[in-house]
Enzyme design. Sequence first.
Site, PDB file in Angstrom:
ATOM      1  N   SER A   3     -21.460  42.613  17.250  1.00 19.56           N
ATOM      2  CA  SER A   3     -20.023  42.685  17.490  1.00 19.56           C
ATOM      3  C   SER A   3     -19.178  42.322  16.272  1.00 19.56           C
ATOM      4  O   SER A   3     -18.062  42.811  16.140  1.00 19.56           O
ATOM      5  CB  SER A   3     -19.647  41.789  18.675  1.00 19.56           C
ATOM      6  OG  SER A   3     -20.080  40.464  18.457  1.00 19.56           O
ATOM      7  N   HIS A  38     -20.812  47.373  22.592  1.00 14.78           N
ATOM      8  CA  HIS A  38     -20.075  48.152  21.586  1.00 14.78           C
ATOM      9  C   HIS A  38     -20.650  49.545  21.351  1.00 14.78           C
ATOM     10  O   HIS A  38     -20.098  50.301  20.556  1.00 14.78           O
ATOM     11  CB  HIS A  38     -20.004  47.374  20.269  1.00 14.78           C
ATOM     12  CG  HIS A  38     -19.305  46.069  20.416  1.00 14.78           C
ATOM     13  ND1 HIS A  38     -17.938  45.950  20.400  1.00 14.78           N
ATOM     14  CD2 HIS A  38     -19.786  44.821  20.656  1.00 14.78           C
ATOM     15  CE1 HIS A  38     -17.603  44.688  20.595  1.00 14.78           C
ATOM     16  NE2 HIS A  38     -18.706  43.980  20.760  1.00 14.78           N
ATOM     17  N   LYS A  83     -14.392  47.739  27.000  1.00 18.37           N
ATOM     18  CA  LYS A  83     -14.258  48.153  25.600  1.00 18.37           C
ATOM     19  C   LYS A  83     -14.023  49.669  25.567  1.00 18.37           C
ATOM     20  O   LYS A  83     -12.938  50.104  25.915  1.00 18.37           O
ATOM     21  CB  LYS A  83     -15.465  47.647  24.822  1.00 18.37           C
ATOM     22  CG  LYS A  83     -15.341  46.121  24.689  1.00 18.37           C
ATOM     23  CD  LYS A  83     -16.516  45.388  24.143  1.00 18.37           C
ATOM     24  CE  LYS A  83     -16.142  43.909  24.033  1.00 18.37           C
ATOM     25  NZ  LYS A  83     -17.264  43.007  24.172  1.00 18.37           N
TER      26      LYS A  83
END
Length: 390
Positions: free
Chosen positions: A176, A204, A236
Amino acid sequence: MRDLVPALEQRRQQHLYRQRQTLDSPQGVEICVDGEAFVSFCSNDYLGLASHPELVSALVEGAQRFGVGSGAAHLITGHSVAHQALEEELAEFTGQPRALLFSTGYMANLGVASALMGRGDTLVEDRLNHASLIDAAQLSGARLLRYRHNDMDSLQRRLAAAGQGEKLVAVDAVFSMDGDSAPLTAMQKHCREHAAWLLVDDAHGFGVLGEQGRGSFVDQLGQGADNTILMATLGKALGTFGAFVAGSDALVETLIQQARTYVYTTATPPALAWATRTALRLVREGDHLRAHLNDLIRHFRTGAEQLGLPLMDSATPIQPLLVGEAATALRLGAALRQQGILVGVIRPPTVPEGAARLRITLSAQHSPEQVDRLLDALDACYREVMHAAL
Ligand SMILES: *Cc1c(COP(=O)(O)O)cnc(C)c1O
């Protein structure tokens, strides 16, 4: 009872004090913070879906159908047909037998580790793993061994040293704060040899990487195996909120029985699950978004290289610039802010001591011109601030 003020003051003096800023606009690449307009390079909204009109409509429709609150935990009366449909679609999308929704990625990681592991067991983790995976190990009561970042010999040695008991290797598929990826195929081979679970945290990568945005896990491990576990977040790239764990039927049933962060918490609003189904469709149909995002990543890296900026080895939308000292990183962040550019300033303990950095993230919503503005601002500030710090 200790006085809390001196410790806060010390934190401030070490340039480690954290402060919130208040957005008065929706999330996006052009945001308004405390009344001022900025181009933002610091969200995890990689596809620009967080404020997408179709998601807003889906959330409204979900609220009209299901109300706002879920009113109970999943095991009481909180589990709605919206949650159920989303779980089935997530399982299908990731090629896994089952998927289980959690309220957050943090809770999902805690839930998996504490359901599968206990005293006498060993968790093996990359040194740069996300805090939630480290906390998961602590909550589980298992022993935690950490290996050198992406170093497979180091991982092997830790696995060999783990001894009896259950073994679980947990890793960020995309790190990250660094943006680089874990070698999942090699890791899976080592896990098999040592009869260890492999928990892949694709916060991610999911929505961003691989065919149709299916993520790092599917891209590198295909359907996976009976020892693999996928965790991915929905707040996200998907632009909504929440997380899920996917794997075998027995794994998901075990989590439903044993994961305390699943059992003892209120289900997320069904309308949110309803909106996330639309997000999943937009991700699936979002090859043009990912192509544009990849063009922006190339554009940024080429420009930064020409300016002689110290890029890190990342092919993802996370493009950090290593600075070093926390105070210098803060000064650089402030200088960019003066130019109307917002970037993440990441300091210890989120990153190691002396490895403070700017965490620049790109979104499919950015235009090449906005990336040029960022590069111009870096050109104007970077050397000056770094030089003054010497
Ligand atoms: C953001 C993040 C999480 C936590 O997910 P939330 O849904 O925000 O709680 C877990 N793991 C990684 C690697 C993350 O980046």
